[in-house]
Design an enzyme around this catalytic site. Structure first.
Site, PDB file in Angstrom:
ATOM      1  N   LYS A 126      -3.073  14.908   9.969  1.00 38.67           N
ATOM      2  CA  LYS A 126      -3.579  13.533  10.080  1.00 38.67           C
ATOM      3  C   LYS A 126      -2.605  12.688  10.908  1.00 38.67           C
ATOM      4  O   LYS A 126      -3.014  11.959  11.812  1.00 38.67           O
ATOM      5  CB  LYS A 126      -3.789  12.898   8.688  1.00 38.67           C
ATOM      6  CG  LYS A 126      -4.240  11.447   8.806  1.00 38.67           C
ATOM      7  CD  LYS A 126      -4.375  10.680   7.514  1.00 38.67           C
ATOM      8  CE  LYS A 126      -4.649   9.197   7.825  1.00 38.67           C
ATOM      9  NZ  LYS A 126      -4.649   8.322   6.689  1.00 38.67           N
ATOM     10  N   LYS A 132       0.126   4.043   2.658  1.00 41.62           N
ATOM     11  CA  LYS A 132       0.629   3.706   3.996  1.00 41.62           C
ATOM     12  C   LYS A 132       2.120   3.980   4.085  1.00 41.62           C
ATOM     13  O   LYS A 132       2.591   4.593   5.028  1.00 41.62           O
ATOM     14  CB  LYS A 132       0.471   2.190   4.204  1.00 41.62           C
ATOM     15  CG  LYS A 132      -0.665   1.742   5.041  1.00 41.62           C
ATOM     16  CD  LYS A 132      -0.413   0.257   5.300  1.00 41.62           C
ATOM     17  CE  LYS A 132      -1.622  -0.441   5.761  1.00 41.62           C
ATOM     18  NZ  LYS A 132      -1.381  -1.870   5.993  1.00 41.62           N
ATOM     19  N   ASN A 184       0.854  -1.193   0.000  1.00 38.17           N
ATOM     20  CA  ASN A 184       0.000   0.000   0.000  1.00 38.17           C
ATOM     21  C   ASN A 184       0.895   1.251   0.000  1.00 38.17           C
ATOM     22  O   ASN A 184       1.502   1.592   1.023  1.00 38.17           O
ATOM     23  CB  ASN A 184      -0.910  -0.049   1.239  1.00 38.17           C
ATOM     24  CG  ASN A 184      -1.862   1.117   1.311  1.00 38.17           C
ATOM     25  OD1 ASN A 184      -1.522   2.231   0.932  1.00 38.17           O
ATOM     26  ND2 ASN A 184      -3.059   0.864   1.812  1.00 38.17           N
ATOM     27  N   ASP A 201      -0.812  -3.526  10.155  1.00 43.56           N
ATOM     28  CA  ASP A 201      -2.146  -4.019   9.813  1.00 43.56           C
ATOM     29  C   ASP A 201      -3.142  -3.093  10.494  1.00 43.56           C
ATOM     30  O   ASP A 201      -3.038  -2.824  11.697  1.00 43.56           O
ATOM     31  CB  ASP A 201      -2.372  -5.474  10.236  1.00 43.56           C
ATOM     32  CG  ASP A 201      -3.518  -6.078   9.425  1.00 43.56           C
ATOM     33  OD1 ASP A 201      -3.359  -6.250   8.199  1.00 43.56           O
ATOM     34  OD2 ASP A 201      -4.596  -6.325  10.003  1.00 43.56           O
ATOM     35  N   TYR A 250     -10.723   5.001   3.879  1.00 41.37           N
ATOM     36  CA  TYR A 250     -11.930   5.594   4.476  1.00 41.37           C
ATOM     37  C   TYR A 250     -11.720   7.040   4.950  1.00 41.37           C
ATOM     38  O   TYR A 250     -12.555   7.580   5.667  1.00 41.37           O
ATOM     39  CB  TYR A 250     -12.391   4.730   5.664  1.00 41.37           C
ATOM     40  CG  TYR A 250     -12.659   3.285   5.280  1.00 41.37           C
ATOM     41  CD1 TYR A 250     -13.913   2.870   4.853  1.00 41.37           C
ATOM     42  CD2 TYR A 250     -11.636   2.326   5.331  1.00 41.37           C
ATOM     43  CE1 TYR A 250     -14.154   1.549   4.491  1.00 41.37           C
ATOM     44  CE2 TYR A 250     -11.863   0.999   4.971  1.00 41.37           C
ATOM     45  CZ  TYR A 250     -13.118   0.629   4.547  1.00 41.37           C
ATOM     46  OH  TYR A 250     -13.354  -0.680   4.190  1.00 41.37           O
ATOM     47  N   ASP A 251     -10.603   7.651   4.564  1.00 44.31           N
ATOM     48  CA  ASP A 251     -10.280   8.996   5.077  1.00 44.31           C
ATOM     49  C   ASP A 251     -11.374  10.029   4.794  1.00 44.31           C
ATOM     50  O   ASP A 251     -11.571  10.956   5.572  1.00 44.31           O
ATOM     51  CB  ASP A 251      -8.963   9.497   4.462  1.00 44.31           C
ATOM     52  CG  ASP A 251      -7.744   8.918   5.175  1.00 44.31           C
ATOM     53  OD1 ASP A 251      -7.907   8.359   6.267  1.00 44.31           O
ATOM     54  OD2 ASP A 251      -6.634   9.027   4.618  1.00 44.31           O
ATOM     55  N   PHE A 289      -6.437   8.183   1.742  1.00 34.73           N
ATOM     56  CA  PHE A 289      -6.816   6.941   1.048  1.00 34.73           C
ATOM     57  C   PHE A 289      -7.896   6.232   1.854  1.00 34.73           C
ATOM     58  O   PHE A 289      -8.309   6.714   2.909  1.00 34.73           O
ATOM     59  CB  PHE A 289      -5.585   6.034   0.852  1.00 34.73           C
ATOM     60  CG  PHE A 289      -5.009   5.459   2.129  1.00 34.73           C
ATOM     61  CD1 PHE A 289      -4.228   6.235   2.971  1.00 34.73           C
ATOM     62  CD2 PHE A 289      -5.252   4.138   2.495  1.00 34.73           C
ATOM     63  CE1 PHE A 289      -3.699   5.718   4.146  1.00 34.73           C
ATOM     64  CE2 PHE A 289      -4.724   3.604   3.676  1.00 34.73           C
ATOM     65  CZ  PHE A 289      -3.947   4.400   4.497  1.00 34.73           C
ATOM     66  N   HIS A 297      -4.253   6.761  14.065  1.00 35.09           N
ATOM     67  CA  HIS A 297      -3.892   5.455  14.620  1.00 35.09           C
ATOM     68  C   HIS A 297      -2.458   5.088  14.231  1.00 35.09           C
ATOM     69  O   HIS A 297      -1.670   4.643  15.044  1.00 35.09           O
ATOM     70  CB  HIS A 297      -4.885   4.410  14.082  1.00 35.09           C
ATOM     71  CG  HIS A 297      -5.123   4.481  12.595  1.00 35.09           C
ATOM     72  ND1 HIS A 297      -5.375   5.668  11.930  1.00 35.09           N
ATOM     73  CD2 HIS A 297      -5.096   3.532  11.613  1.00 35.09           C
ATOM     74  CE1 HIS A 297      -5.512   5.447  10.645  1.00 35.09           C
ATOM     75  NE2 HIS A 297      -5.351   4.151  10.419  1.00 35.09           N
ATOM     76  N   ARG A 298      -2.082   5.367  12.972  1.00 35.30           N
ATOM     77  CA  ARG A 298      -0.735   5.032  12.481  1.00 35.30           C
ATOM     78  C   ARG A 298       0.308   5.918  13.160  1.00 35.30           C
ATOM     79  O   ARG A 298       1.365   5.427  13.568  1.00 35.30           O
ATOM     80  CB  ARG A 298      -0.724   5.217  10.951  1.00 35.30           C
ATOM     81  CG  ARG A 298       0.550   4.744  10.257  1.00 35.30           C
ATOM     82  CD  ARG A 298       0.328   4.515   8.780  1.00 35.30           C
ATOM     83  NE  ARG A 298      -0.620   3.430   8.555  1.00 35.30           N
ATOM     84  CZ  ARG A 298      -1.895   3.614   8.162  1.00 35.30           C
ATOM     85  NH1 ARG A 298      -2.357   4.816   7.884  1.00 35.30           N
ATOM     86  NH2 ARG A 298      -2.698   2.585   8.033  1.00 35.30           N
TER      87      ARG A 298
HETATM   88  P1  ITT Z   1      -0.647  -4.008   3.183  1.00 37.90           P
HETATM   89  O1  ITT Z   1      -1.320  -5.145   3.924  1.00 37.90           O
HETATM   90  O2  ITT Z   1       0.092  -4.457   1.968  1.00 37.90           O
HETATM   91  O3  ITT Z   1       0.177  -3.129   4.093  1.00 37.90           O
HETATM   92  P2  ITT Z   1      -3.392  -3.096   2.869  1.00 37.90           P
HETATM   93  O4  ITT Z   1      -4.016  -1.861   2.291  1.00 37.90           O
HETATM   94  O5  ITT Z   1      -3.923  -4.433   2.402  1.00 37.90           O
HETATM   95  O6  ITT Z   1      -1.802  -3.022   2.613  1.00 37.90           O
HETATM   96  P3  ITT Z   1      -4.359  -3.683   5.522  1.00 37.90           P
HETATM   97  O7  ITT Z   1      -4.569  -5.108   5.229  1.00 37.90           O
HETATM   98  O8  ITT Z   1      -3.739  -3.305   6.836  1.00 37.90           O
HETATM   99  O9  ITT Z   1      -3.450  -2.978   4.425  1.00 37.90           O
HETATM  100  O10 ITT Z   1      -5.765  -2.952   5.349  1.00 37.90           O
HETATM  101  C1  ITT Z   1      -5.939  -1.706   5.845  1.00 37.90           C
HETATM  102  C2  ITT Z   1      -7.133  -1.066   5.151  1.00 37.90           C
HETATM  103  O11 ITT Z   1      -7.816  -0.271   6.125  1.00 37.90           O
HETATM  104  C3  ITT Z   1      -6.643  -0.111   4.075  1.00 37.90           C
HETATM  105  O12 ITT Z   1      -6.565  -0.738   2.804  1.00 37.90           O
HETATM  106  C4  ITT Z   1      -7.698   0.987   4.142  1.00 37.90           C
HETATM  107  O13 ITT Z   1      -8.827   0.600   3.386  1.00 37.90           O
HETATM  108  C5  ITT Z   1      -8.069   1.008   5.614  1.00 37.90           C
HETATM  109  N1  ITT Z   1      -7.204   1.967   6.338  1.00 37.90           N
HETATM  110  C6  ITT Z   1      -6.178   1.703   7.182  1.00 37.90           C
HETATM  111  N2  ITT Z   1      -5.592   2.831   7.595  1.00 37.90           N
HETATM  112  C7  ITT Z   1      -6.247   3.836   6.997  1.00 37.90           C
HETATM  113  C8  ITT Z   1      -6.109   5.231   7.000  1.00 37.90           C
HETATM  114  O14 ITT Z   1      -5.142   5.839   7.664  1.00 37.90           O
HETATM  115  N3  ITT Z   1      -6.966   5.950   6.284  1.00 37.90           N
HETATM  116  C9  ITT Z   1      -7.948   5.368   5.577  1.00 37.90           C
HETATM  117  N4  ITT Z   1      -8.146   4.059   5.499  1.00 37.90           N
HETATM  118  C10 ITT Z   1      -7.294   3.279   6.199  1.00 37.90           C
END
Ligand code: ITT
Length: 193
Positions: free
Chosen positions: A172, A12, A9, A62, A151-152, A149, A177-178
């Site tokens: 942000k 991220k 991602n 995650d 649900y932001d 990205f 959370h991150r």
């Molecule tokens: P990786 O596993 O490869 O890191 P991923 O997008 O599949 O990428 P996750 O499995 O952790 O990652 O899923 C997290 C999802 O939650 C992400 O795709 C977003 O849809 C949502 N999400 C997580 N953090 C977010 C944020 O800061 N803002 C908006 N949506 C978020």
């Protein structure tokens, strides 16, 4: 110390690089099946998939959104809640799911939710630890803003009037959370492992 991030991602990774400014951070795409029941289980699975050089540590994030009226969904399945999982599809499906359980009459009422992020870290010794960050807030009924990205565009953190997608990245990261999880990670990295 170099930090390798197990993620596919790019949004991220961008946020992680920004929050861990001062560290050498690189991404590595991982393809693991994220079938764990918890954020921690999935983060550990992702971090274990990376091979480390002696001067590297690996991390994996995650994360997801847990909505109270949906019994914590989409939770660990946040990335796959809609197909294809574009930000628009994810946000619109979430709004529809909330309307289904609460009824259209609930428009304008706050839908309590929290973003959760678990970071797993693997040290050169092979030792693995996790840190967690939570950001509480609410899901609104329309998409606002164009940054970020996932649900932001529908998430407003507690104490704010703007969605994450309407905020500058630094704002942000201060609340998210991150950001919270990665600041705990920074403390951990300063301790001897
Ligand atoms: P990786 O596993 O490869 O890191 P991923 O997008 O599949 O990428 P996750 O499995 O952790 O990652 O899923 C997290 C999802 O939650 C992400 O795709 C977003 O849809 C949502 N999400 C997580 N953090 C977010 C944020 O800061 N803002 C908006 N949506 C978020």
């Amino acid at each position: 110390m170099k930090i390798l991030v197990a993620t596919s991602n790019k949004h991220k990774l961008h946020e992680i690089k920004h929050i861990l400014k001062g560290y050498k951070v690189n991404g590595q795409v991982t393809r693991v099946k994220e079938n764990g029941q918890t954020f921690a289980a999935n983060a550990i699975k992702k971090v274990k998939s990376l091979k480390l050089k002696p001067d590297q540590i690996a991390i994996a994030d995650d994360s997801g959104l847990m909505v109270d009226c949906l019994g914590g969904r989409p939770g660990v399945k946040s990335a796959r809640f809609a197909t294809p999982p574009t930000a628009k599809n994810l946000c619109l499906k979430l709004i529809r799911a909330i309307n289904l359980v609460k009824g259209q009459g609930a428009r304008g009422k706050k839908n309590l939710a929290r973003f959760v992020c678990v970071i797993a870290v693997k040290f050169p010794s092979g030792k693995i630890k996790t840190v967690k960050g939570v950001c509480r807030g609410g899901v609104i009924h329309e998409m606002c803003g164009c940054r970020g990205f996932g649900y932001d565009q529908v998430f407003v953190p507690d104490g704010c009037k703007k969605t994450f997608a309407e905020m500058a990245p630094a704002a942000k990261n201060r609340l998210s959370h991150r950001g919270r999880a990665l600041r705990k990670l920074k403390k951990l990295l300063k301790q001897k492992q």
